[in-house]
Design a protein around this motif. Structure first.
Motif, PDB file in Angstrom:
ATOM      1  N   GLY A  96      -7.510   2.791  -4.742  1.00 33.34           N
ATOM      2  CA  GLY A  96      -7.865   3.946  -3.930  1.00 33.34           C
ATOM      3  C   GLY A  96      -7.415   5.243  -4.557  1.00 33.34           C
ATOM      4  N   LEU A 153       0.832  -1.196   0.000  1.00 29.90           N
ATOM      5  CA  LEU A 153       0.000   0.000   0.000  1.00 29.90           C
ATOM      6  C   LEU A 153       0.869   1.249   0.000  1.00 29.90           C
ATOM      7  CD1 LEU A 153      -2.962   1.112   0.339  1.00 29.90           C
ATOM      8  CD2 LEU A 153      -2.495   1.110   2.797  1.00 29.90           C
ATOM      9  N   LEU A 175      -4.765  -2.336  -3.764  1.00 28.48           N
ATOM     10  CA  LEU A 175      -5.638  -1.474  -2.965  1.00 28.48           C
ATOM     11  C   LEU A 175      -5.212  -0.022  -3.078  1.00 28.48           C
ATOM     12  CD1 LEU A 175      -7.914  -1.124  -0.868  1.00 28.48           C
ATOM     13  CD2 LEU A 175      -6.223  -1.601   0.918  1.00 28.48           C
TER      14      LEU A 175
END
Length: 489
Positions: free
Chosen positions: A184, A53, A180
């Motif tokens: 996002g 991330l 992710l």
């Protein structure tokens, strides 16, 4: 004379205790796959999701952070901030790796998760280049510490017959975090849900929220029984193993079967000097092998992922808000690699699969460097080629961490993971983002292509080294691959 007497070493301390004969490693290795192992993988494997991330967020928001209404960073600033994160990871790995071997896996992976949450939360509040780089360094401290403690814990709790694929899959979940982050970024950086000047801060806040959600899960992960037995806490280690067998062993456990045992003189903690003596002595060949693997994969990955957002916007004229659209398929390809190839590291074997994955990644990377220098790649074609390359490279990188965590003695496992992670990352992780940020700043296709060619060469060298000095560790107990130092008295 009393003043010239040397301090007793770990071996000296161990010699003063009677030997212990235990079957704890064999009992852990015979366990069937169960909810316990799933819990360990989820609670500890989240580290790689968080790291993925972080890396992807920086790559995705880098163009936005160069805007005057955000932080106003230059391309060199983005590379320097990425290097700050990786430098923090190096320091964290060394510090907490040493502490993990001294204090235990469980205590350290609680502290390091808290440090990550603090760092990434502060990153969302950054106001200039200096604060952004500082908070990225703090975040890296937590992530680096997680690597050594958690790789040790997972390997020491997994059955030998499944250790390779589990390790690869866990390390591969880095790319679930990357996906992710990319998704996002695409959603929030469009400016339709909230202003971009706020959205980049919210994106970093996602990591802090995820970290908070993991703390409760880790309460249920026990200390490594293997670590406990080498610190003269055999009764506690046995109690943990008995509980695991009672709750999760089921009918697969035959209480009357004869198990292999290991005889040890629990030596407690080995200092840095003693660990380095072991690595420079009987394990120097393995040390050189792991170092090559770590440097090659770290350079390749950090060369591409910390700066790909800049490549897309500067050379391919991709809009800032669309960068995540190109990074997302890269993340998916990287995730699929360990998932699809992991089992072969336990069946076909470590050496063969490491040679195969490093070689294919290196050859394909060289092809990309030639095409890029010739100006033959647009954003879609280059991304497609990256997907193919990193399908193999992600399995190769995960195998490097697997190798570092299983071919050295138990008493110095976390410290050696930290040392090789640090050495590999200092070259590949700190140097690569700074170097490629500088190459992109020059604006020359040939300069950047030369950097890609260097990454390809390193991967091919690693494949050749593996073919000559690789370790066939598949299906073997950790104690058979590398006998505990306390069993060598």
């Amino acid at each position: 004379m009393a003043g010239t007497e040397s301090r007793p070493t770990a071996f000296d301390r161990a010699a003063s205790h009677p030997p212990i004969i235990t079957d704890i490693p064999a009992r852990l290795d015979r366990l069937p796959w169960s909810r316990f192992h799933v819990l360990v993988v989820i609670a500890l494997g989240i580290t790689w999701i968080l790291d993925g991330l972080e890396v992807t967020i920086v790559g995705s928001v880098a163009p936005v952070l160069q805007r005057g209404d955000t932080l106003g960073l230059s391309a060199e600033d983005v590379g320097a901030a990425a290097s700050s994160y990786v430098a923090g990871a190096v320091i964290g790995a060394l510090l907490f790796g040493w502490m993990s071997d001294r204090l235990g896996r469980r205590q350290i992976f609680t502290v390091t998760l808290g440090l990550y949450i603090l760092g990434v939360g502060l990153t969302a509040l950054s106001w200039n280049m200096a604060s952004f780089a500082l908070f990225r360094l703090i975040t890296g401290l937590g992530i680096g510490g997680e690597y050594s403690a958690i790789n040790s814990a997972i390997d020491e709790l997994m059955p030998a017959r499944l250790r390779g694929r589990v390790d690869l899959i866990v390390n591969g979940t880095f790319w679930a975090g990357a996906a992710l982050g990319a998704a996002g970024s695409m959603l929030l950086l469009q400016g339709t849900i909230m202003p971009v000047t706020l959205a980049w801060r919210v994106i970093f806040g996602i990591g802090a929220i995820m970290g908070l959600g993991v703390i409760a899960l880790r309460r249920w992960v026990p200390e490594s029984p293997r670590w406990l037995m080498t610190h003269r806490r055999v009764e506690e280690a046995t109690r943990i193993v008995v509980q695991i067998e009672a709750r999760h062993g089921g009918s697969a456990i035959r209480l009357t079967e004869t198990l292999d045992t290991v005889s040890i003189h629990p030596a407690g903690t080995f200092g840095l000097r003693e660990a380095l003596t072991v690595l420079a002595g009987p394990y120097r060949g393995r040390a050189g092998y792991v170092l090559v693997l770590m440097i090659a994969q770290a350079f390749l990955y950090n060369a591409v992922f910390f700066t790909y957002g800049l490549v897309l916007t500067r050379y391919d004229h991709v809009a800032d808000a669309s960068v995540g659209l190109y990074i997302l398929p890269l993340a998916v390809g990287n995730l699929l690699g360990p998932l699809a190839l992991g089992k072969w590291f336990d069946t076909l074997g470590r050496r063969r699969m490491i040679v195969l994955t490093y070689s294919l990644a290196g050859i394909l990377m060289f092809v990309v460097s030639v095409l890029f220098a010739a100006g033959m790649l647009d954003a879609r074609l280059q991304t497609t080629l990256w997907v193919v390359i990193f399908f193999f490279a992600s399995a190769a990188a995960s195998a490097a961490y697997l190798t570092a965590s299983e071919i050295f003695p138990l008493e110095i496992r976390a410290l050696t993971i930290a040392l090789f992670y640090a050495l590999g990352t200092l070259f590949g992780g700190v140097a690569a983002p700074f170097l490629f940020g500088w190459l992109i700043g020059r604006g020359s296709l040939l300069s950047l292509a030369t950097g890609y060619g260097a990454a390809a060469l390193l991967m091919l060298v690693a494949a050749a080294v593996t073919a000559r000095w690789g370790v066939d560790a598949e299906g073997q107990s950790l104690e058979r691959i590398a006998p505990p130092l306390s069993s060598m008295m």
